[in-house]
Design a protein around this motif. Structure first.
Motif, PDB file in Angstrom:
ATOM      1  N   MET A   1     -80.028 132.668 -25.175  1.00 23.59           N
ATOM      2  CA  MET A   1     -81.248 132.431 -24.421  1.00 23.59           C
ATOM      3  C   MET A   1     -81.132 133.086 -23.056  1.00 23.59           C
ATOM      4  SD  MET A   1     -80.784 128.454 -23.260  1.00 23.59           S
ATOM      5  CE  MET A   1     -82.260 128.491 -22.260  1.00 23.59           C
ATOM      6  N   CYS A   2     -82.201 133.102 -22.338  1.00 24.99           N
ATOM      7  CA  CYS A   2     -82.214 133.629 -20.979  1.00 24.99           C
ATOM      8  C   CYS A   2     -83.116 132.720 -20.164  1.00 24.99           C
ATOM      9  CB  CYS A   2     -82.724 135.060 -20.957  1.00 24.99           C
ATOM     10  SG  CYS A   2     -82.972 135.728 -19.299  1.00 24.99           S
ATOM     11  N   GLY A   3     -82.500 131.785 -19.424  1.00 20.95           N
ATOM     12  CA  GLY A   3     -83.281 130.803 -18.697  1.00 20.95           C
ATOM     13  C   GLY A   3     -83.353 131.029 -17.209  1.00 20.95           C
ATOM     14  N   ARG A   4     -82.586 131.977 -16.700  1.00 18.96           N
ATOM     15  CA  ARG A   4     -82.632 132.373 -15.290  1.00 18.96           C
ATOM     16  C   ARG A   4     -82.268 133.856 -15.216  1.00 18.96           C
ATOM     17  NH1 ARG A   4     -81.372 127.902 -11.845  1.00 18.96           N
ATOM     18  NH2 ARG A   4     -82.255 126.039 -12.805  1.00 18.96           N
TER      19      ARG A   4
ATOM     20  N   GLU B   1     -68.150 140.271 -26.716  1.00 24.34           N
ATOM     21  CA  GLU B   1     -67.646 139.275 -25.779  1.00 24.34           C
ATOM     22  C   GLU B   1     -68.734 138.322 -25.308  1.00 24.34           C
ATOM     23  OE1 GLU B   1     -64.042 140.965 -23.251  1.00 24.34           O
ATOM     24  OE2 GLU B   1     -65.816 142.249 -23.060  1.00 24.34           O
ATOM     25  N   LEU B   2     -70.000 138.785 -25.289  1.00 27.11           N
ATOM     26  CA  LEU B   2     -71.079 137.915 -24.822  1.00 27.11           C
ATOM     27  C   LEU B   2     -71.277 136.727 -25.748  1.00 27.11           C
ATOM     28  CD1 LEU B   2     -73.815 140.413 -23.570  1.00 27.11           C
ATOM     29  CD2 LEU B   2     -72.049 139.210 -22.266  1.00 27.11           C
ATOM     30  N   ALA B   3     -70.905 136.892 -27.016  1.00 23.99           N
ATOM     31  CA  ALA B   3     -71.032 135.778 -27.963  1.00 23.99           C
ATOM     32  C   ALA B   3     -70.090 134.636 -27.616  1.00 23.99           C
ATOM     33  CB  ALA B   3     -70.772 136.274 -29.382  1.00 23.99           C
TER      34      ALA B   3
ATOM     35  N   ARG C   1     -76.928 133.547 -27.900  1.00 23.99           N
ATOM     36  CA  ARG C   1     -78.149 134.348 -27.821  1.00 23.99           C
ATOM     37  C   ARG C   1     -78.101 135.256 -26.596  1.00 23.99           C
ATOM     38  NH1 ARG C   1     -80.998 134.374 -32.359  1.00 23.99           N
ATOM     39  NH2 ARG C   1     -82.891 134.920 -31.198  1.00 23.99           N
ATOM     40  N   ILE C   2     -78.746 136.413 -26.710  1.00 24.54           N
ATOM     41  CA  ILE C   2     -78.901 137.330 -25.580  1.00 24.54           C
ATOM     42  C   ILE C   2     -80.319 137.891 -25.592  1.00 24.54           C
ATOM     43  CG2 ILE C   2     -76.480 138.023 -25.442  1.00 24.54           C
ATOM     44  CD1 ILE C   2     -77.235 140.559 -26.978  1.00 24.54           C
TER      45      ILE C   2
END
Length: 232
Positions: free
Chosen positions: A1-4, A165-167, A172-173
């Protein structure tokens, strides 16, 4: 997700970067702590009996479908999952003909272990990020036809499964579009479907390994100090 997320580019910067033709009113100032429902800059294209015009507009970050009776929804719409987007009642109309780019320097994500949440700033080292987004115009029927505030532009950021690595930080991205895909995504003459979403996701995958990230302090207040790495 992207919340900020963070957007430090000014309006002139965004006009230059995204080759914008016209600029709307009320564009927000740079922010290092953009939250859902905050005003954000969005890039979109429109066509009215003439050439395509690329526009930079201010939108409310949380998409509200045109059929909604209320501006505030009971469910979050600042992110939209790429999977099954074409069949979603909230997003399919926007996907068909109201696609946008949401510019950003980077975004925050929280890695959760038990009750401990650690914030990270995820960004590119060589330029802005172009999130794939959707937009919708919502009509406030409580306002008169001649009230300039009767129409509210709203937008959402599309997300997909995290890789690499982001996982390890979050599953989520955001979908991040390379420059060669910007015109494809924005094209008002193209009817968006799930195939276009899948193409956008595929185009974003090669960008993921180039992203950098580091731990930051609590994401409160606002200012460039928020993205400074935590010193251990």
């Amino acid at each position: 997700m992207c919340g900020r997320f963070v957007i430090s580019d000014t309006t002139p910067d965004l006009v230059r970067i995204f080759d914008v033709d016209t600029v709307g009113e009320g564009l927000p100032e740079p922010s290092w702590n953009v939250r859902p429902t905050d005003p954000i800059p969005v890039v979109l294209e429109s066509k009215k009996e003439g050439p395509v015009v690329r526009r930079l507009e201010a939108a409310r970050w949380s998409l509200v479908p045109s059929f909604s009776k209320e501006l505030k929804l009971k469910y979050p719409t600042f992110n939209a999952r790429s999977e099954g987007l074409a069949t979603s009642s909230a997003y399919r109309a926007s996907l068909a003909g109201k696609r946008a780019i949401i510019p950003a320097d980077g975004y925050y994500e929280w890695h959760t272990v038990g009750k401990q949440k650690t914030p990270y700033f995820i960004h590119r080292g060589d330029g802005p990020i172009a999130f794939a987004g959707l937009y919708s115009w919502w009509r406030d029927k409580s306002k008169a036809d001649d009230d300039p505030d009767r129409w509210v532009l709203t937008a959402t950021i599309i997300t997909t499964d995290a890789t690499g690595e982001l996982a390890d930080i979050h599953d989520r991205i955001p979908v991040m579009l390379p420059p060669e895909f910007w015109s494809v995504w924005l094209d008002p003459d193209a009817t968006g479907d799930q195939s276009l979403v899948d193409q956008a996701v595929a185009a974003s995958r090669p960008m993921v390994p180039s992203l950098a990230f580091h731990e930051v302090g609590p994401v409160t207040d606002n200012g460039p100090e928020l993205i400074e790495p935590v010193q251990r």
